[in-house]
Design an enzyme around this catalytic site. Structure first.
Site, short mmCIF file in Angstrom:
data_model
loop_
_atom_site.label_atom_id
_atom_site.label_comp_id
_atom_site.label_asym_id
_atom_site.label_seq_id
_atom_site.Cartn_x
_atom_site.Cartn_y
_atom_site.Cartn_z
N LYS A 42 -14.71 -23.34 -10.63
CA LYS A 42 -13.86 -23.48 -11.81
C LYS A 42 -14.48 -24.25 -12.97
CE LYS A 42 -11.06 -21.29 -11.20
NZ LYS A 42 -11.30 -19.83 -11.08
N ALA A 43 -15.80 -24.41 -12.94
CA ALA A 43 -16.46 -25.14 -14.02
C ALA A 43 -16.91 -24.24 -15.17
CB ALA A 43 -17.66 -25.91 -13.47
N THR A 46 -18.08 -17.90 -14.27
CA THR A 46 -17.94 -16.51 -14.71
C THR A 46 -18.38 -16.38 -16.17
OG1 THR A 46 -15.98 -16.50 -13.29
CG2 THR A 46 -16.34 -14.56 -14.66
N THR A 102 -23.72 -19.17 -7.03
CA THR A 102 -23.38 -20.02 -5.89
C THR A 102 -22.51 -21.20 -6.32
OG1 THR A 102 -24.26 -21.23 -3.99
CG2 THR A 102 -25.41 -21.56 -6.06
N HIS A 103 -21.66 -21.64 -5.37
CA HIS A 103 -20.94 -22.90 -5.58
C HIS A 103 -21.48 -23.99 -4.65
CE1 HIS A 103 -18.21 -21.11 -8.30
NE2 HIS A 103 -17.49 -20.45 -7.44
N ARG A 125 -18.20 -29.26 -15.70
CA ARG A 125 -17.00 -29.39 -16.53
C ARG A 125 -16.36 -30.73 -16.23
NH1 ARG A 125 -12.09 -24.91 -16.31
NH2 ARG A 125 -11.11 -25.53 -18.27
N SER A 133 -7.96 -26.75 -13.13
CA SER A 133 -8.27 -25.33 -13.00
C SER A 133 -8.34 -24.93 -11.51
CB SER A 133 -9.60 -25.04 -13.70
OG SER A 133 -9.88 -23.67 -13.64
N THR A 222 -17.94 -12.81 -25.21
CA THR A 222 -17.67 -13.81 -24.17
C THR A 222 -16.64 -14.85 -24.63
OG1 THR A 222 -19.59 -15.12 -24.88
CG2 THR A 222 -19.93 -13.58 -23.06
N MET A 227 -12.83 -11.98 -22.62
CA MET A 227 -13.09 -11.98 -21.17
C MET A 227 -11.81 -11.85 -20.36
SD MET A 227 -16.39 -14.45 -20.57
CE MET A 227 -16.14 -14.40 -18.79
N PHE A 250 -6.73 -15.42 -13.29
CA PHE A 250 -8.07 -16.01 -13.14
C PHE A 250 -8.51 -16.59 -14.48
CE2 PHE A 250 -12.59 -16.32 -13.04
CZ PHE A 250 -12.88 -16.69 -11.74
N GLY A 254 -8.50 -21.53 -20.42
CA GLY A 254 -9.80 -21.61 -21.09
C GLY A 254 -9.87 -22.69 -22.14
P1 A3P Z 1 -8.94 -22.52 -16.68
O1 A3P Z 1 -8.31 -22.40 -15.33
O2 A3P Z 1 -8.93 -23.94 -17.16
O3 A3P Z 1 -8.42 -21.58 -17.67
P2 A3P Z 1 -15.06 -20.21 -12.84
O4 A3P Z 1 -15.56 -18.98 -13.48
O5 A3P Z 1 -16.14 -21.22 -12.55
O6 A3P Z 1 -14.19 -19.92 -11.67
O7 A3P Z 1 -14.16 -20.98 -13.93
C1 A3P Z 1 -12.93 -20.46 -14.36
C2 A3P Z 1 -12.45 -21.30 -15.52
O8 A3P Z 1 -13.25 -20.99 -16.67
C3 A3P Z 1 -11.01 -20.98 -15.90
O9 A3P Z 1 -10.51 -22.18 -16.49
C4 A3P Z 1 -11.24 -19.89 -16.93
O10 A3P Z 1 -10.14 -19.64 -17.76
C5 A3P Z 1 -12.41 -20.48 -17.68
N1 A3P Z 1 -13.13 -19.50 -18.49
C6 A3P Z 1 -13.64 -18.32 -18.09
N2 A3P Z 1 -14.19 -17.65 -19.11
C7 A3P Z 1 -14.01 -18.43 -20.21
C8 A3P Z 1 -14.35 -18.28 -21.59
N3 A3P Z 1 -14.97 -17.20 -22.06
N4 A3P Z 1 -14.01 -19.28 -22.44
C9 A3P Z 1 -13.38 -20.38 -21.98
N5 A3P Z 1 -13.03 -20.57 -20.70
C10 A3P Z 1 -13.35 -19.60 -19.82
#
Ligand code: A3P
Length: 290
Positions: A42-43, A46, A102-103, A125, A133, A222, A227, A250, A254
């Site tokens: 969640k940092a 993606t 990887t995590h 993050r 998150s 992006t 996204m 998911f 953001g």
């Molecule tokens: P939130 O739950 O705070 O919205 P990961 O990909 O490591 O699982 O992280 C997911 C987190 O990154 C989620 O945070 C998601 O919304 C955020 N995220 C993904 N794409 C993003 C983007 N383009 N801009 C900002 N935040 C993004």
């Protein structure tokens, strides 16, 4: 799909599908041309993957779509759930160079990544937003253990009891090795503040050169909004028994600072005091934490 308990691997709690396949994961040998994207869950994994994918395809979103999996790149340690049932199987059938995700914390990354001098991008993050998150993610991801109530979840995070272990050890582990191993260490907050600057930073690290126009396109593609709508990035490919996005999408919010909508002042104070102790002597410039 069941919410199985976590099993420790060298003291790090991992999903049992990972722990049960640990020897195979640990033995993985990447190609020197492979790129590893590492992050605590969640940092911003993606987001970073998407930027890298587009940079490698010169900003051509259609070319990225031709990749055989909608979830961009193989997830090194993932054995379930579908559709990316095994990251290692996928890797076996795909020619390098590959973008591998990887995590795993630094000490559990298969050593051949370092022996082969693979490039590694780490994204981090601030702890409180990362925690928030992760909490919402654990509510909707039925392959993870039950998050339980919010208050207890904060405690689990602080004690390193969540999947993939301690956030503190994770961010410190890669930080300590970043110069020796040539790791590009990114911050989610920097990406939010100035995405263009960070896309260019990634481009330079990968020894790529793309035009200003392409950079602009990548920044646009992006954005959170794009996204969230893009089926290639919003994880709509993972069906409801695993990801129930009606509970929490998911692509959730953001934003930087959403922790302020979750932590009470008392919880924040308690968290800050513990943070001081856990991060003592390490000065990683996280922002928007207080
Ligand atoms: P939130 O739950 O705070 O919205 P990961 O990909 O490591 O699982 O992280 C997911 C987190 O990154 C989620 O945070 C998601 O919304 C955020 N995220 C993904 N794409 C993003 C983007 N383009 N801009 C900002 N935040 C993004």
């Amino acid at each position: 799909i069941s919410r199985f308990p976590l099993i420790p691997v060298r003291g790090v709690p991992l999903m049992c599908s990972i722990a049960n396949n640990w020897d195979t994961i640990w033995a993985f040998c990447p190609d020197p041309s492979d790129l590893l994207i590492a992050a605590y869950p969640k940092a911003g994994t993606t987001w970073t993957q998407e930027i890298v994918d587009l940079l490698l395809h010169n900003g051509d979103a259609e070319a990225c779509k031709r990749a055989p999996t909608p979830v961009r790149s193989p997830f090194l340690e993932m054995f379930s759930p579908p559709p990316t049932s095994s990251g290692l199987d996928y890797l076996k059938n795909t020619d390098p160079p590959r973008i591998i995700k990887t995590h795993l914390p630094f000490q559990l990354v298969p050593t051949r990544f370092w022996e082969n001098r693979c490039k590694v991008i780490y994204v981090s993050r601030n702890a409180k937003d990362n925690l928030v998150s992760y909490f919402h993610f654990d509510c909707m991801n039925k392959a993870q253990p039950e998050p339980g109530p919010w208050e207890g979840y904060i405690s689990k995070f602080m004690h390193g009891e969540l999947s993939w272990g301690s956030w503190y050890d994770h961010v410190k582990g890669y930080w300590a090795e970043r110069e020796k191993r040539n790791i590009l260490y990114l911050f989610y907050e920097d990406m939010k503040e100035n995405p263009r600057r960070e896309v260019e930073r990634i481009m330079r690290y990968l020894d790529l050169s793309v035009s200003d126009e392409v950079i602009s396109r990548i920044v646009e593609l992006t954005s959170f909004k794009n996204m969230k709508e893009n089926p290639m990035t919003n994880y709509s490919c993972v069906p409801p028994p695993v990801f129930d996005q009606s509970i929490s999408p998911f692509m959730r919010k953001g934003e930087v600072g959403d922790w302020r909508n979750h932590f009470t002042p008392e919880q924040s104070k308690m968290f800050d005091e513990d943070y001081e102790k856990q991060m003592k002597g390490v000065n990683i410039p996280f922002r928007d934490l207080i």
